[in-house]
Write a protein that holds these residues in place. Structure first.
Motif, PDB file in Angstrom:
ATOM      1  N   ALA A   1       0.825  -1.212   0.000  1.00 28.47           N
ATOM      2  CA  ALA A   1       0.000   0.000   0.000  1.00 28.47           C
ATOM      3  C   ALA A   1       0.860   1.263   0.000  1.00 28.47           C
ATOM      4  CB  ALA A   1      -0.932  -0.001   1.215  1.00 28.47           C
TER       5      ALA A   1
ATOM      6  N   ARG B   1       3.173   2.598  -3.712  1.00 29.58           N
ATOM      7  CA  ARG B   1       2.187   2.664  -4.798  1.00 29.58           C
ATOM      8  C   ARG B   1       2.801   2.811  -6.182  1.00 29.58           C
ATOM      9  NH1 ARG B   1      -2.594   6.526  -3.029  1.00 29.58           N
ATOM     10  NH2 ARG B   1      -2.793   6.344  -5.268  1.00 29.58           N
TER      11      ARG B   1
ATOM     12  N   THR C   1       3.862  -2.201  -9.142  1.00 25.76           N
ATOM     13  CA  THR C   1       2.756  -3.133  -9.367  1.00 25.76           C
ATOM     14  C   THR C   1       3.166  -4.442  -8.736  1.00 25.76           C
ATOM     15  OG1 THR C   1       2.176  -2.069 -11.458  1.00 25.76           O
ATOM     16  CG2 THR C   1       1.385  -4.328 -11.123  1.00 25.76           C
TER      17      THR C   1
END
Length: 151
Positions: A106, A109, A112
């Motif tokens: 989280a 960011r 991926t």
């Protein structure tokens, strides 16, 4: 594990845990088991190998904060294969540790994250659970304020 990967569909691997046990026929030809087993055998023969290979693959290991926070230190965006040497949703991985992994994802960011699992029931249960969401938020807070990890 590292900043670069020979796997075509990912840029890097990140292994906050290692080890696993077979759960289906799909595990019969597990490259992680084979690789770990070879390095564990080398350790038993007296060769120098990283500490995660000192234990057999069937023993799930949670690795240190430095390993856990690695994606936060990578500034260039990457496609990251999470736990190429384990299954994040293995029963021996505590929910609190999975929340720590999700907290790192989280906070990082720019990346991926690619999470593969054969334990989809546990994954589905956790990601749908509001209590787990709160654990992830708490883990973010803990990492930033107590462990001094920068997002």
């Amino acid at each position: 594990m590292g900043d670069h990967s020979g796997i075509q569909w990912t840029d890097a691997t990140w292994n906050p845990t290692t080890g696993c046990t077979r759960v289906s026929a799909g595990c019969d030809h597990c490259y992680a088991f084979t690789l770990h087993d070879q390095r564990h055998a080398a350790h038993l023969a007296g060769k120098t190998v990283p500490p995660q290979y000192h234990r057999p693959f069937s023993e799930v290991q949670l690795l240190d904060d430095k390993r856990l926070s690695l994606p936060l230190r990578w500034t260039k965006p990457r496609r990251i294969f999470v736990n190429s040497m384990s299954d994040l949703f293995h029963a021996d991985v505590p929910t609190e540790f999975i929340a720590d992994v999700f907290a790192v994802m989280a906070m990082a960011r720019r990346h991926t994250f690619q999470v593969l699992t054969k334990r989809t029931k546990r994954m589905n249960r956790l990601v749908a659970d509001r209590k787990f969401h709160a654990q992830v938020i708490d883990a973010c807070w803990d990492m930033v304020h107590r462990r001094q990890i920068a997002p």
